[in-house]
Design a protein around this motif. Structure first.
Motif, PDB file in Angstrom:
ATOM      1  N   GLU A   1      53.496  19.844  51.327  1.00  0.00           N
ATOM      2  CA  GLU A   1      53.409  19.114  52.582  1.00  0.00           C
ATOM      3  C   GLU A   1      54.525  18.034  52.924  1.00  0.00           C
ATOM      4  OE1 GLU A   1      48.474  19.047  52.927  1.00  0.00           O
ATOM      5  OE2 GLU A   1      49.537  17.551  51.853  1.00  0.00           O
ATOM      6  N   ALA A   2      54.926  17.586  52.272  1.00  0.00           N
ATOM      7  CA  ALA A   2      56.062  16.501  52.246  1.00  0.00           C
ATOM      8  C   ALA A   2      57.288  17.179  52.857  1.00  0.00           C
ATOM      9  CB  ALA A   2      56.437  15.773  50.961  1.00  0.00           C
ATOM     10  N   ALA A   3      57.457  18.495  52.608  1.00  0.00           N
ATOM     11  CA  ALA A   3      58.731  19.098  53.306  1.00  0.00           C
ATOM     12  C   ALA A   3      58.308  19.564  54.785  1.00  0.00           C
ATOM     13  CB  ALA A   3      59.018  20.246  52.447  1.00  0.00           C
ATOM     14  N   ALA A   4      57.036  19.380  55.125  1.00  0.00           N
ATOM     15  CA  ALA A   4      56.981  19.663  56.384  1.00  0.00           C
ATOM     16  C   ALA A   4      57.241  21.066  56.930  1.00  0.00           C
ATOM     17  CB  ALA A   4      57.323  18.834  57.511  1.00  0.00           C
ATOM     18  N   VAL A   5      56.590  22.034  56.037  1.00  0.00           N
ATOM     19  CA  VAL A   5      56.956  23.560  56.409  1.00  0.00           C
ATOM     20  C   VAL A   5      55.706  24.088  56.308  1.00  0.00           C
ATOM     21  CG1 VAL A   5      59.340  23.356  55.538  1.00  0.00           C
ATOM     22  CG2 VAL A   5      57.360  23.920  53.907  1.00  0.00           C
ATOM     23  N   PRO A   6      55.693  25.255  56.970  1.00  0.00           N
ATOM     24  CA  PRO A   6      54.545  26.092  56.909  1.00  0.00           C
ATOM     25  C   PRO A   6      54.540  27.006  55.355  1.00  0.00           C
ATOM     26  CG  PRO A   6      56.282  27.390  57.960  1.00  0.00           C
ATOM     27  CD  PRO A   6      56.692  25.874  57.846  1.00  0.00           C
ATOM     28  N   PHE A   7      53.237  27.039  54.791  1.00  0.00           N
ATOM     29  CA  PHE A   7      53.024  27.620  53.523  1.00  0.00           C
ATOM     30  C   PHE A   7      51.694  28.118  53.499  1.00  0.00           C
ATOM     31  CE2 PHE A   7      51.404  23.455  53.281  1.00  0.00           C
ATOM     32  CZ  PHE A   7      50.641  23.276  52.235  1.00  0.00           C
TER      33      PHE A   7
END
Length: 343
Positions: free
Chosen positions: A60-66
């Motif tokens: 979440e800290a990388a602000a990417v979809p997953f």
């Protein structure tokens, strides 16, 4: 290819990093897949809820979809006497590494409800489900998180059942995939249907987006899966030697070993069918191991950990799909981009 599905996921690369339980899948790999334009999945299987929570926070800290993949409880009960006999057969293997095998069956559910509670408290964009379809109440709880729900299926009947249950998309997995086969009926014979044929049949019968998985290791493989009707492809084995993967040293070395003689589907390690590199353990115990998941998994787990630590590749579950020869060193983003290139 219907690109609207991958745009719904917030990505533009139709090649995803499949979930890989047991350590090979890492937050770094998930983030790398997303930054390459695709999607990666954290593997919740075998992790404590606390460990999964920490990995979700990292991604979440990388602000990417997953996404997050869950093992749905679908136990294969085992006769305690059969497990005891198998433990006796494995005693010499355990002695080799100073391990004591406990033949008391462990029939846990991988902390299923605790993980549901975690995903309610910390919603994620996508949840994929493997080994079975959750019951209606659990499926409703997962849907209430707002996640897009992806069900792993290995046959047309499973795909129809998943669609009837109300999932949003399917991960269509052929038996060529590395690691556990996601079948709902693990004691039944493993089907040999080609991935492209399975994708096409599912696409014709079920009106849901699909992600193809199983043995995809070249741009040609990916292109064929997309032509067959898949909206995206998921790869795992081909990423096992990537920079970001958490694959053990003994597993990495085995994947690169030219003397390895292919893969087999075996229940010898976990009591559930899974595809691995052939080794002494699969040769010796493939026909002797009982069906029984997760009891066999728990029985052999300590032996496998000790063997991996000792560099003993003959007693480790070397999960690998049929395309393992294409697994190569390098950044995951470069591997995914190569696979997505039109051949």
């Amino acid at each position: 290819m219907n690109s609207s599905f991958i745009r719904t996921l917030g990505v533009d690369l139709p090649v995803f990093a499949a979930p890989m339980a047991g350590g090979a899948g890492t937050p770094a790999l998930v983030v790398a897949a997303a930054r390459a334009g695709g999607l990666g999945f954290l593997a919740a299987g075998y992790k404590t809820p606390q460990a999964l929570d920490a990995e979700i926070v990292t991604v979440e800290a990388a602000a990417v979809p997953f996404g997050v993949n869950l093992f749905v409880p679908n136990p294969v009960p085992i006769d305690p006497a059969a497990l005891r006999r198998y433990a006796e057969l494995l005693a010499a293997e355990a002695d080799r590494h100073g391990v004591t095998l406990d033949p008391a069956p462990v029939e846990d559910d991988d902390r299923w409800h605790d993980k549901l509670d975690l995903l309610r408290a910390r919603p994620v964009p996508v949840i994929s489900l493997t080994f079975g379809i959750p019951g209606p109440a659990d499926l409703a709880a997962l849907r209430a998180t707002g996640a897009l729900l992806v069900q792993t299926v290995t046959s047309l009947d499973e795909a129809k059942a998943a669609a009837a249950a109300g999932v949003d998309a399917l991960a269509v997995q052929a038996a060529t995939a590395g690691g556990h086969y996601g079948t709902f009926t693990p004691s039944a014979p493993v089907t040999g249907i080609a991935l492209t044929d399975l994708v096409a049949a599912v696409r014709h019968a079920v009106d849901l987006p699909s992600i193809a998985a199983g043995g995809l290791s070249t741009p040609q493989d990916v292109a064929a899966a997309l032509r067959a009707g898949a909206d995206a492809a998921a790869v795992g084995t081909v990423l096992l030697r990537s920079d970001e993967a958490g694959t053990s040293a003994v597993h990495r070395a085995a994947l690169a070993d030219p003397d390895r003689t292919g893969t087999v589907v075996t229940r010898a390690f976990t009591g559930r069918p899974a595809r691995a590199l052939r080794n002494e353990f699969t040769d010796r115990y493939a026909e002797l191991a009982p069906y029984g998941y997760p009891a066999v998994h728990h029985l052999t787990a300590g032996l496998r950990r000790a063997a991996a630590a000792a560099g003993d590749a003959e007693r480790v579950h070397l999960w690998a799909g049929t395309g393992y020869r294409q697994a190569a060193d390098g950044p995951a983003a470069a591997i995914l981009a190569r696979l997505a290139a039109q051949p």
